[in-house]
Every structure is written in structure tokens, then in C-alpha cells.
Write an enzyme that holds these catalytic residues in place. Structure first.
Site, mmCIF file in Angstrom:
data_model
loop_
_atom_site.group_PDB
_atom_site.id
_atom_site.type_symbol
_atom_site.label_atom_id
_atom_site.label_comp_id
_atom_site.label_asym_id
_atom_site.label_seq_id
_atom_site.Cartn_x
_atom_site.Cartn_y
_atom_site.Cartn_z
ATOM 1 N N GLN A 20 10.232 -5.038 8.429
ATOM 2 C CA GLN A 20 9.713 -3.570 8.334
ATOM 3 C C GLN A 20 11.073 -2.622 8.313
ATOM 4 O O GLN A 20 11.038 -2.053 7.266
ATOM 5 C CB GLN A 20 8.994 -3.306 9.399
ATOM 6 C CG GLN A 20 7.611 -4.017 9.339
ATOM 7 C CD GLN A 20 6.970 -3.190 8.097
ATOM 8 O OE1 GLN A 20 6.534 -2.309 7.845
ATOM 9 N NE2 GLN A 20 6.586 -4.369 7.231
ATOM 10 N N GLY B 297 0.613 -1.184 -0.154
ATOM 11 C CA GLY B 297 0.034 -0.095 -0.027
ATOM 12 C C GLY B 297 0.798 1.150 -0.070
ATOM 13 O O GLY B 297 0.855 1.938 -0.985
ATOM 14 N N PHE B 298 1.826 1.277 0.920
ATOM 15 C CA PHE B 298 2.359 2.509 1.257
ATOM 16 C C PHE B 298 1.959 3.773 1.056
ATOM 17 O O PHE B 298 2.510 4.764 0.888
ATOM 18 C CB PHE B 298 3.512 2.590 0.038
ATOM 19 C CG PHE B 298 4.214 1.083 -0.131
ATOM 20 C CD1 PHE B 298 4.938 0.394 1.009
ATOM 21 C CD2 PHE B 298 4.209 0.473 -1.192
ATOM 22 C CE1 PHE B 298 5.420 -0.783 0.824
ATOM 23 C CE2 PHE B 298 4.743 -0.937 -1.161
ATOM 24 C CZ PHE B 298 5.186 -1.582 -0.337
ATOM 25 N N GLU C 240 7.607 2.855 8.952
ATOM 26 C CA GLU C 240 8.239 4.032 7.945
ATOM 27 C C GLU C 240 9.656 4.468 8.510
ATOM 28 O O GLU C 240 10.290 5.332 7.645
ATOM 29 C CB GLU C 240 7.159 5.277 7.781
ATOM 30 C CG GLU C 240 6.054 4.605 7.063
ATOM 31 C CD GLU C 240 4.756 5.683 7.306
ATOM 32 O OE1 GLU C 240 4.559 6.544 6.518
ATOM 33 O OE2 GLU C 240 4.096 5.292 8.601
ATOM 34 N N GLY D 221 1.581 -6.492 4.741
ATOM 35 C CA GLY D 221 2.898 -7.164 4.667
ATOM 36 C C GLY D 221 3.699 -6.614 5.784
ATOM 37 O O GLY D 221 4.677 -7.238 6.107
ATOM 38 N N GLY E 122 5.909 2.830 16.370
ATOM 39 C CA GLY E 122 5.719 2.158 14.825
ATOM 40 C C GLY E 122 6.954 1.961 14.245
ATOM 41 O O GLY E 122 7.993 2.557 14.565
#
Lengths: 352, 165, 748
Positions: C647, C246-247, C714, C475, C711
Site C-alpha cells: 500500500q 477504485g481509488f 492513501e 487491492g 489506515g
């Protein structure tokens, strides 16, 4: 993709006869043609499947040591053929630096010669392109052209030929065997692809309906087996077309170059054989000075076609590097990253 | 014009009545045979998501016309596991976390199976990386993929050795 | 890395913190994981969009007749024939709403804008039908370059973020500096290019619609689609069990999918639409280009006296999403004066949108190079310089960080990489083959957003549990990590916990974006699980037949499927026994969870990291290879180190991509992207990634949320881009100020 008739001829003469109908195209693996059909660049009304034609899938060694390669031999089968890779290592390395393993498994030797340019304006049907639509103009000329031609281009077309394989083939005097409505003939690979001039739409020397049936490498090309490399500069480590590339082959006797071959890729609409450079090396010692002089000859007529002057310097440098690597000797095993600068063991700097 | 094409797909003989010669192997599998494990990422041979084995060789199914494949043997991701027993490459991908979103994974796995069969990588990670470079993974699972291929190759070679012994 | 969990992460009796393999692993390696375009309801038609080849102007004609004459074509939808929508597509729908292009008129606002939809019985017919439309245009001059677009002061950047942040007096800080560094940096337009193209399979049943589509924000999307189609939100069901990446590009509503859903309603047959790769360079978002300027004041001790970061960020001519690049400078380095600000520029492109680390990626790229330049100007080691300017509290606000193990990241990363002894000057290192070698570093930083989310946890009669939240696995490993969190709350082994996710009929799992999904949906699952356990305890402690009777005040503990009396381990009872005796088939725990606003107000909350890069550069040919990347990251509690490592790897590879590869090349004469494919729009391939290492730095964060999770999705990009650019400088002496780095930049 437009609708088309699918023809599966049983032999070469049936194929050639079928191709004589207007709007026909030969289909080999389709790795380039199908792609171009999907984006609307090619719209043949008849596809003639030549993948089943008998006798085109063989690698045949000739009594004199030359080799005849059927047009339907797959790229990977040729590259991994042990005798071929040993005899013509730069050709094998070039093959393995092209595309991906999957594409090499499918793509054919004949199809590789027939590859169309990767010029974005050729691929974009909304752009003017003399190669695609004769007389429409060349939008690449003042467009995004940092990777376009720096030799042999014209105001009508500044596209480059994308093949890796063809670069060492040009250097090694390969010959293309053709069969067409007028019978059989053969031409040097060097004459197979055309510079654009005023007729960029005439990309090859093929006559209508003519079919590539084989490719030959002459026995004398085997003399370079010990000192031959292909080197390819890319914008990622693999699975990318060349920014510039070079095939260099030397025969060195007692520390002196007796014969030299040099061809450059991705700088013109055809693989660029550098005969003056070769001549300058004959009889010379394999030194940086000699290679630098030779590279100068190779790019003597280069001029930017746009925002790509850097390619001239890069082409000069890759020619020098390829010659250095060739002089150092063909690697005993195929490098893990074929043709990559990062596959070389010695990485001597030759630019101060 | 209708063509009748014989294919063997995952070991099963199939006769395909092809009403349109434009159909690619990828679209045949996905849209007409309900074999949707094979994925479309670019449809132009630029990503490798559609990789399948044809006559034992890995190719991009998006650039292959069904009409020209009469008689071919096709293996897809659906035909790889032996019942519930995963193929060593599949198992290694899970263990090495060689995927994230999973979309490129069937292509990566079929490519890895082809690579091992081709036998040019030896145990050299650099060769594996180069020979797996026709399969783009946007999530960035490359390190796991390389590990998985090396591990699976080893497992398969050991197995072969044992069977031979 | 070692997959042994850091000790702070594993809690007694819990599998959270353990490197379990993916729950969806078998489905994904066997081809049985179902992505949107794999669906094929009976009677399905294929839709293909035709797109504009001009960037500005209008469509004057379409050869609809030619298209309809093509065998298999069923219908052509054009502005003239497009059925009405219940909501004006030029009206934005908050919170993540954008103006969308759904054939409202013949205006063209960017190249690749949909201008018609062709529906056919087969994919081949629809594709060719779209090609036959032969659009004619009345074209206006496109404005796609920095000098062409209209500049404006944006009311907001990113998703409603402030366009400006100012603390202290930057001009005064610069005036008193011993030296001032002023540098410009350029980042290009980038396209998400998830491997799975945007797709929808739409099937109507009366005024209910079933949508199979990749979706990062299920509940929000249901509401939006319902509004467009004039039906109640509960009439929209979205199934998105897996996303093929998705990103950020699959969190927003796009025009093409709306058209396909409209077609399905109008034709009363299911319709499938899958964008081609080229068509993804337009209507589905991208990372807008930036032109950034940094001004850094430095005193004689190598400390910042002022930091000014300005970004001119591109957006479309008709809507706003500005890459909030300058905000990357407001939370990282200590400076008595800080100013970050943005200016907008309108270009004739599709509207940008959030793309993995929106703002942070491009802002960090510029900031980390500037910081490296500042270190060099001070004659300091880049790591020493960063430590010298370490922010103990949030710069500007002075708030404490909820947790910040950045020093440990620097130390561990540097140690593992072997940073010590790095020569200060550039062009000092060569390998045995003569390649130039350079080492560079960058600091990584990413905020910890938390979205409201809901979940349900059902304890079943057999002692197992079903947990449900409408999250999305794209993912990141949500299926696995969320189940681990739920299992911990429920005192069960993850094997005993069934997780249902990926369909909008489940409790709203929030947004799978902003690196906040595990924390957001995880907290909801944690709380729902705790709720179920509380109800179970209530049953047991009030039941005279239970060994736990009367333990209400002392309390019980849930572990391994049993409740234990807290003060007496010998008194326990299994969940199944408690339920059986109570005659209950199940106990349902529910939760609506969000972050504690007081904790959020009182603390600055960020994940941190340090990335170290080694590059090798061919001294003559300029080709670059990133031969080694080491990243050390601190992101609160780690639920599954195996997946977290992946990730980080993914983010770091995006950093390689940003630094060396990605760029949409626009012909400014036409506004068309000339490399809208995967052959020429380069993203890294396997051979580009020889060596990655991710170090998981333990970090205990009691404030960020009750489960301590930050998180990880990113942050890996931030820091990495700068580290690579700085390594290139260290190898070659060439300062990278324009991304991506090109061969000609290196060879001069």
C-alpha cells in the site's frame, strides 16, 4: 468500428489488385490501423490482410553487405537480429525505444513507416484536421500544441511523425521498395514521408494501392557501426512517444570525422535529416564545438508552431548529445534503457 | 460474411465461426469464448492488460483481429498453470506481492512469461523494468513485479538446468 | 524492508502482524478472480454510451435511425426515450450523492457526458451504433480555465468538510514575522484511471435486480440504486468480490451504470456496460484542479509565526466536490496562528470526486514545497526545520494525538536514506555520469476515518469459522487482513477462517475508502468474533461436563481453536468439543461497530510519515528520474506488513505520478480533454520506479479503535509529491510550483 470486408490475398499481385478498390486499406499487424479504426479516424470498407503474403518476412543480407528487410518483419525480430544490431546499432536502438515489447512483437517494419501522427486533433474526430478531413482546418494550430512540429510545418498542419525507427533510417539513406498497380519502384525513405505544405492529407509518397514490400539499408551505412546512437527524450522513462529524438552516426578516422549522419525525430511531419549539419562535421574533429555548430545548422530554420519553442532548444541539445554519444562509440551491448538519457554512461554536460 | 478461423487456444484446437470481422482477439476470448482472465484496460494497446501469447510471443490482444489469426496458437492466463500447480511466474507474483487489485495481473504475468522466453533481460532488474514497461499497474506493484520476474526467471533456469543434467 | 513483524504487532497466539501472502492470490494469478465485466448471464445484451464532444450547450439531434439500422442494434436510449426514474437525478442523495447525468434532458454540461445509450446483441454492433449517432449540437462557450469559471464561497469542501479553519490571528502573526514567504502553487485535474474501467452487468428478476459492478460502498450503493429505481433496498444485490482498482471513483453512483440498469429493466434482458478508457474522463469523477496560495511567517529562529493556506478548488457547473487542499495545513506543523480556507470555481467539467488522498494529496504537494522553501529561506536543513516546527499537539485545537510516531519516522527514514550530510544549497551534487542529483523530503499525513460497519462470525461444529462482512477488496488486501483480524479474535489460525465478502447481502462492511476499511470492517469482525467466543465460553463454563466448568469468573482465553482456563493452562477444551456436547451446529456472533465518540472527541487521529526522495536530472535535456524513494510511516498496528508495504509503495508511486506525470490537458476552446487515454495521460510505468523502500514504524494507539489500526492506503502520496519536487529543486535550483513538472520547466 465500421463493418468491413476482410480479404486475405495469396500473393502481392492479388493484394495490390484488391487494394485498387476504393475504401481499401492494407492490414499488417494492425497496431496503429486498428486503433485508428476504433476511434473512428480510419473507416476502411475493405481490409486486405498482408500478413500472410509469402516472402515478406525475411531479413536478407546482400552480397555487398547491405540488408533487405521484408515489410512484414516484426520490429522486435529485426532489433534482436544479432547481425543487424551489430551492423546498424542506432536502428536497433531506435526500434527498442519504441512502444512496448508487446507492440514491437506485433508491429511490422512496413507498418512502422505507415504510422500516422499522434496529434490529438488528428485523433479527435470532433476537431478540425486537414490531414484527416482535407480543408477542414487545423485545430492544433492554436490549441494544445506544446509537442507539435517546430520545423517543416505549415499553417495547414503542425503534426509530427511519431516513428523512432524512421529517424535513423533517414540518416542512413534507407530505401523503400514498393509494388503497386503500375509495377515496382523504389524511393529513398527520406522522400517517403511528406511535409504538409498545402496538402497535409498526402502523408506519404505512396500511390493508390501501392504496397511497401521491403526496406533496404545500403552497405555504406554499415561504416557507422562503431559510432552510432539513437537518443530519445520522453516524459516517462519508457512506453512514451518522443518529445524530441536524434539519430547520430559518425565515421571517425584518426581522430577526424570522415562521414557524419544526423536526423532528428518528433520535430516535423517526417524524420528530419540534417544534411547541412552533416556537411559541417565532415573533416572536423569530434568536439563539443563542432557538434554544437552542427546542431545549430540542424535547427537553423526551426520556429515554434505554438507553445513549443522549448522543443527547438531541446532538439538542439539532443542533437549535440547524440553526436557526443556517437563519438564515444556504440555501446558493446544494447543499453538496458535503449535510447534513454539514463542509459548513457558518460553524461557530460555540454550546456554551461 | 462469415469466416471460419482455426485457432489453438491453451492447447485446444478450436474452430471459430466468425460472423463479424471486427472481432478482436481480446473480445473473442472474453465475450465469445468465456475466457475472461484476459482483461481489457484501454482497448488501444496503451496498457498491456490484454497481453496474451500468440505463437509464443506476447502481444496486445486488443489490437489483433481474429480474422487475421487463422492457424495461430494462443495462450492465455487460463492455460498457464499445470492443473493445481502454478507456473513459476504465477507463484513468484504471489510471493513478491506483485499485484494489488489484480486486474492488470494476467497481462503482467503473460508479459513476464513472454519476456523470459525472449531471453533479453538476463538477471538485470533494469532490463526487466524496461521490458515490463508495456504493462501499466495503476496500483503501483512494480517493485514486486520486477522481483517476481527475476525470481521466476531464476527458478525456471534452475529447473531447466536440472532437467538438462 | 524486512518482513519480520514489529514485535508490538504480533500478539500471542495470533497470526495478525504476520506477512501472509494474499488469500486471493491464486485466483488473481490464474485469471479466475471474477471482475464485474467478466460476468455473462444468458441472453445478455451489450450497452455502449455515446458521449458529448462539446462541453457546454445542448444536443440538437441524434441520428437514431442510422444507429438502429446497424445490424445487431436492439435499442437506442435518448432523452426522448429514457424510461423514468423514481428519483430526480438532479436531486443529490446524501451522504455521498451527486447530481448525475442520465439523459434527463438534452443539456450538455461537460465533454464526455453520456448523451445516449446504444444496446445491441454484440459489443461490436453497440460500439459502432454509438458512433453512428452523429450528434449535432448547439454549443455555448465552455468555461474550463481558471479565468473563465464562476467563483463562489463553498458551504463545504470534500465530503461535507468545513471550508475554513482558523486559529489565532494570522495577520498579526505575519506582521510580526522576521520574514514572510508568499507562494502560489497549481495542481491539475487528474483522473483516477483504475485499470478496470467502470462496468456493470445488470440482470432483473421482477422487481429485484442483480448488479455485478465494482463498488467501494456496497450498502450505501444498494440504498441509492433502490431509490433511483423505486424498489426496496433489499431488492438490490450488488456483487463486487474484486475491484480492478477504485481509488475513490467507485464509491459513488454514476450516470452510465444507471442507464444500463434501466435498459436491462426495459428490455427484460441482462445488459452489460463497460466504459471505454476515454469515457472515464468525465462522468466518473476526478481530482479537481487547485490554485493554492501559501503565506508563511517565520521568526529568526526558523519557527512559524503564522500559516495561511488558501485553495481555489475546481468543481463542476452543477455540483460540488471541492478538493479540500488547504486543510492539509491544519494538522501538521506547529504555528500560533493558522488559517486554511477555500474558494470554489465552477468549470464545465464532470463533477470531481474523491481521488486517492482527496485534498491531502494536492494540499500536501503545495505545503511540503512551501515548507522546503521556508527552510531554505531560513538557511536550515529541511528535516531540522520540520523538527523545529514539530506539532506536539494538534495545531489550533491543542488536542493530544491519539498516537504520533512522526519523530521516529523522520529519524528512521533519514537514517535509511542517508540524509545526513546533504548540502543545503541546490545544484551541489552530481553522479559519476554527470547527472544532477538532488535529495528532498516531505512529511506525510493522513486522517484515520472510521465508518460504522457490521459483521458476523460463525463458529462451526468442526471448530472452524465463517466470518462475513460486505467489504470490498480493491487491492488493499482486505480478504487477507480482515481474515487475520477475525482469526485473532476467534483464537483460530487464519487458515481455519473462511471469509465471505464482496456481496451486499452480507452484513454492511462500511465503505472501502478514506483508508478506513481495515479499521472499520476489521473492528466489526473483531467484535463479532469476540461475541462468538463469549457465547462459546458461556456454554463451556456453564456445562458441568466441561473442564472449563465454573471458570466464568476467572475467565477463559481463546487460542488455537481451544478455550483455556485463564488461571490453569491444563484445563482446556476445543471449540468442536464444546459445540458437539452442547448439540450446537454453530454459534453466531454479530457486531455493529464504530469508533468510541469520546475517544474521537478527545484526540486528534492521524497516520504520519516521512518520505525521502533522490532524483537524477539530465543537466542538458531536463529528463528526470526518481532513482530512490524511502518512506517511513507510522499507522498504528500493522495487521499484515507485506500488504501494508505494498500500500505504501502504491501511494508513493502515485506521488511520483502526481509530481512528474499526471495532467488532464484541456483545450479551453472546446472544453475537451485532449489526452483522454493512457498513451498521453501518463501514469508511471515500471521503468519509472527503480527503487522503493517502505519502513513500518511501530506505533501503539490505544484510542483510535480497539484493534489499534489506522489506515495506510492513501498516506503514501502525501509527502512523496513534495519530496520529489524538493529533490528536483535540490538537483537543479528550479523550484517546482506547478504540477506536473515539465521538461521546459527544468531547462528554462
Amino acid at each position: 468500428m465500421n463493418r468491413f470486408d476482410f480479404i486475405a490475398p495469396h500473393n502481392i499481385s492479388e493484394a495490390v489488385a484488391a487494394a485498387a478498390e476504393p475504401g481499401s486499406a492494407y492490414l499488417a499487424a494492425g497496431t496503429n490501423l486498428l486503433d485508428l479504426m476504433k476511434i473512428g479516424v480510419s473507416r476502411p470498407v475493405r481490409l486486405i490482410d498482408i500478413t500472410r503474403l509469402p516472402g515478406l518476412d525475411r531479413i536478407e543480407w546482400q552480397p555487398d553487405g547491405g540488408v533487405r528487410i521484408g515489410a512484414m518483419v516484426r520490429n522486435s525480430d529485426l532489433a534482436y537480429d544479432p547481425r543487424f544490431a551489430r551492423t546498424f546499432p542506432a536502428v536497433a536502438e531506435a526500434l527498442l525505444s519504441g512502444a512496448s515489447a508487446q507492440l514491437r512483437n506485433a508491429a511490422t517494419i512496413g507498418g512502422n513507416l505507415m504510422q500516422r501522427t499522434r496529434c490529438a486533433y488528428f485523433q479527435d474526430t470532433a476537431s478540425a484536421c486537414n490531414r484527416r478531413v482535407p480543408g477542414s482546418g487545423c485545430d492544433a494550430l492554436h490549441g494544445e500544441n506544446r509537442l507539435h512540429a517546430v520545423v517543416g510545418w505549415s499553417e495547414h498542419c503542425i503534426a509530427t511523425h511519431p516513428s523512432d525507427f524512421c529517424v535513423p533510417l533517414a540518416a542512413l539513406d534507407a530505401v523503400v521498395e514498393l509494388e503497386g498497380p503500375q509495377g515496382k519502384r523504389e524511393i529513398p525513405l527520406e522522400d517517403f514521408h511528406r511535409l504538409p505544405g498545402e496538402t497535409p492529407e498526402q502523408e506519404t509518397a505512396l500511390a493508390p494501392a501501392e504496397l511497401i514490400v521491403a526496406l533496404r539499408l545500403p552497405a555504406e551505412a554499415a561504416r557507422f557501426a562503431a559510432n552510432a546512437r539513437y537518443l530519445k527524450l520522453r516524459e516517462r522513462t519508457s512506453y512514451a512517444f518522443a518529445v524530441v529524438s536524434a539519430a547520430a552516426a559518425l565515421e571517425i578516422n584518426d581522430g577526424v570525422i570522415s562521414h557524419a549522419r544526423l536526423a532528428l525525430g518528433a520535430i516535423a511531419a517526417k524524420p528530419w535529416r540534417a544534411r547541412e549539419a552533416e556537411a559541417s562535421l565532415a573533416g572536423a574533429e569530434p568536439t563539443l564545438e563542432a557538434f554544437t555548430r552542427a546542431a545549430g545548422f540542424a535547427l537553423a530554420d526551426a520556429r515554434p508552431s505554438g507553445d513549443n519553442a522549448f522543443k527547438i532548444e531541446l532538439a538542439r541539445r539532443i542533437a549535440v548529445r547524440a553526436l557526443i554519444l556517437a563519438a564515444e562509440g556504440t555501446p558493446e551491448v544494447m543499453p538496458a534503457l535503449p535510447a534513454s538519457p539514463f542509459s548513457t554512461t558518460p553524461g557530460a554536460s555540454h550546456v554551461a | 460474411m462469415s469466416l471460419s478461423i482455426s485457432l489453438t487456444i491453451n492447447g485446444q484446437p478450436r474452430t471459430i465461426a466468425l460472423d463479424d470481422p471486427r472481432v478482436t482477439l481480446l473480445d473473442l476470448l472474453r465475450e465469445r469464448l468465456d475466457l475472461t482472465g484476459t482483461k481489457k484496460g484501454c482497448d488501444r494497446g496503451q496498457c498491456g492488460a490484454c497481453t496474451v501469447l500468440v505463437d509464443g510471443r506476447r502481444i496486445n490482444s486488443c489490437l489483433s483481429l481474429v480474422a487475421s489469426l487463422d492457424g495461430a496458437d494462443v495462450q492465455t492466463i487460463e492455460g498457464l498453470a499445470d492443473g493445481d500447480a502454478l507456473h513459476p511466474v504465477q507463484a513468484a507474483f504471489i510471493e513478491a506481492d506483485g499485484f494489488q487489485c489484480g486486474y492488470c495481473t494476467p497481462g503482467q504475468i503473460m508479459s513476464a512469461v513472454g519476456l523470459i522466453k525472449e531471453g533479453h533481460a538476463s538477471g538485470d532488474p533494469e532490463r526487466v523494468r524496461e521490458l515490463m514497461s508495456g504493462n501499466i499497474c495503476r496500483c503501483g506493484a512494480y517493485q514486486g513485479i520486477t522481483e517476481a520476474v527475476l525470481e521466476a526467471q531464476k527458478v525456471m533456469a534452475d529447473k531447466k538446468g536440472r532437467n538438462a543434467a | 524492508m524486512s518482513l519480520d513483524a514489529p514485535s508490538t504487532n504480533a500478539r500471542y497466539g495470533s497470526n495478525a502482524g504476520q506477512p501472509l501472502t494474499r488469500r486471493d492470490g491464486v485466483l488473481k494469478v490464474t485469471g479466475r478472480a471474477t471482475y464485474a465485466a467478466d460476468n455473462h448471464p444468458d441472453g445478455m445484451l451489450y450497452a455502449v454510451t455515446a458521449v458529448s464532444r462539446i462541453a457546454r450547450g445542448r444536443v440538437t439531434s441524434l441520428d437514431v435511425e442510422a444507429t438502429k439500422a446497424h445490424p445487431g442494434v436492439v435499442e437506442v436510449m435518448t432523452p426522448a426515450s429514457r424510461p423514468p426514474l423514481a428519483h430526480d437525478p438532479d436531486e443529490k442523495m446524501p451522504p455521498f450523492g451527486f447530481r448525475i447525468e442520465v439523459l434527463q434532458d438534452s443539456t450538455v454540461r461537460y465533454a464526455n457526458q453520456p448523451i445516449a445509450l446504444v444496446i445491441a446483441e454484440t459489443l461490436e454492433a453497440a460500439t459502432e451504433g454509438a458512433a453512428l449517432l452523429n450528434p449535432q449540437y448547439d454549443a455555448d462557450e465552455p468555461r474550463t480555465g481558471i479565468d473563465d469559471g464562476l467563483r463562489f464561497d463553498p458551504p463545504a469542501v470534500g465530503v461535507g468538510g468545513p471550508p475554513k479553519a482558523a486559529f489565532g490571528d494570522v495577520e498579526a502573526g505575519l506582521a510580526k514575522a522576521a520574514q514572510v514567504l508568499e507562494r502560489d502553487y497549481v495542481t491539475p485535474a487528474q483522473y483516477h484511471n483504475a485499470m478496470e474501467p467502470h462496468a456493470v452487468v445488470a440482470e432483473w428478476d421482477g422487481d429485484h435486480v442483480m448488479l455485478d459492478m465494482p463498488n467501494q460502498a456496497l450498502a450505501m450503493s444498494c440504498a441509492s440504486y433502490a431509490t433511483y429505481f423505486g424498489i426496496p433496498p433489499e431488492n438490490v444485490t450488488i456483487r463486487s468480490p474484486f475491484l480492478g482498482g477504485g481509488f475513490g471513483s467507485k464509491a459513488i453512483i454514476n450516470g452510465p451504470q444507471i442507464l444500463a440498469i434501466l435498459a436491462a429493466r426495459a428490455l427484460k434482458r441482462p445488459v452489460k456496460l463497460v466504459l471505454s478508457r476515454a469515457q472515464m474522463y468525465g462522468p466518473v469523477g476526478h481530482r479537481g484542479g487547485t490554485w493554492q496560495k501559501l503565506r508563511i511567517g517565520l521568526n529568526n529562529d526558523g519557527q512559524l509565526t503564522a500559516l495561511h493556506h488558501k485553495s481555489i478548488s475546481a468543481t463542476s457547473s452543477f455540483d460540488d466536490f471541492l478538493e479540500p487542499a488547504a486543510n492539509a495545513s491544519t494538522h501538521l506543523y506547529a504555528s500560533p496562528a493558522l488559517l486554511s480556507e477555500h474558494e470554489g470555481i465552477r468549470l464545465d467539467t464532470g463533477t470531481p470526486g474523491p481521488m486517492r488522498a482527496p485534498g491531502e494529496a494536492s494540499g500536501s504537494a503545495a505545503l511540503e514545497v512551501a515548507i522546503d522553501e521556508a527552510a531554505d529561506a531560513c538557511g536550515m536543513d529541511p528535516l531540522d526545520f520540520r523538527l523545529h516546527n514539530y506539532a506536539e499537539t494538534e495545531p489550533g485545537s491543542g488536542r493530544p494525538f491519539s498516537s504520533k510516531a512522526l519523530r521516529e519516522c523522520y529519524a528512521e527514514g533519514a537514517k535509511r536514506f542517508g540524509w545526513a550530510g546533504r548540502p543545503l544549497a541546490s545544484r551541489q551534487m552530481r553522479d559519476k555520469n554527470g547527472f544532477l542529483v538532488g535529495w528532498g523530503m516531505g512529511t506525510a499525513l493522513f486522517p484515520c476515518p472510521h465508518f460504522p460497519a457490521e459483521a458476523r462470525a460463525t463458529l462451526r461444529a468442526d471448530g472452524t469459522a465463517l466470518v462475513e462482512t460486505a467489504g470490498a477488496d480493491m487491492g488493499q488486501g482486505a480478504w487477507t487482513a480482515l481474515a487475520q483480524i477475525a482469526a485473532e479474535a476467534l483464537g483460530l489460525d487464519p487458515e481455519q477462517v473462511e471469509l465471505h465478502s464482496g456481496i451486499s447481502t452480507l452484513p454492511d462492511g462500511g465503505i472501502a475508502g478514506g483508508s478506513g476499511h481495515t479499521a472499520s470492517a476489521g473492528l466489526a469482525l473483531n467484535n463479532a468474533g469476540k461475541d462468538a467466543i463469549a457465547q462459546l465460553s458461556e456454554l463451556a463454563t456453564n456445562d458441568p461436563a466441561s473442564p472449563l466448568f465454573g471458570a466464568g469468573n476467572i475467565g477463559v482465553e481463546a487460542r488455537a481453536g481451544r478455550l483455556y482456563r485463564r488461571d490453569d493452562e491444563t484445563r482446556s477444551e476445543s471449540y468442536a468439543e464444546i459445540l458437539a456436547r452442547a448439540g450446537r451446529r454453530e454459534i453466531v456472533g454479530t457486531a455493529k461497530a464504530s469508533r468510541d465518540p469520546a475517544a474521537a472527541e478527545a484526540h486528534a487521529m492521524f497516520s504520519h510519515g516521512a518520505v525521502f526522495a533522490e532524483v537524477k536530472v539530465d543537466p542538458d535535456l531536463g529528463q528526470i528520474r526518481v532513482t530512490r524513494l524511502v518512506g517511513a510511516f507510522a499507522a498504528g498496528r500493522i495487521i499484515n506488513p507485506r500488504l501494508v508495504e505494498s500500500q505504501y509503495f502504491g501511494g508513493m508511486i502515485w506521488g511520483v505520478s502526481f509530481a512528474l506525470h499526471e495532467e488532464a490537458i484541456i483545450d479551453h476552446r472546446t472544453g475537451r480533454i485532449m489526452n483522454a487515454d493512457l498513451a498521453e495521460y501518463h501514469v508511471p510505468i515500471n521503468a519509472d520506479i527503480p527503487s522503493l523502500e517502505a519502513i513500518l514504524i511501530p506505533e501503539n494507539d490505544p484510542f483510535v479503535n480497539a484493534i489499534g489500526v489506522k489506515g495506510v492506503g492513501e498516506i503514501g502520496i502525501t509527502g512523496t509529491v513534495g519530496a520529489i519536487a524538493n529533490a528536483i529543486w535540490h538537483a537543479t535550483g528550479v523550484r517546482v510550483r506547478k504540477f506536473p513538472v515539465r521538461l521546459e520547466d527544468i531547462i528554462g
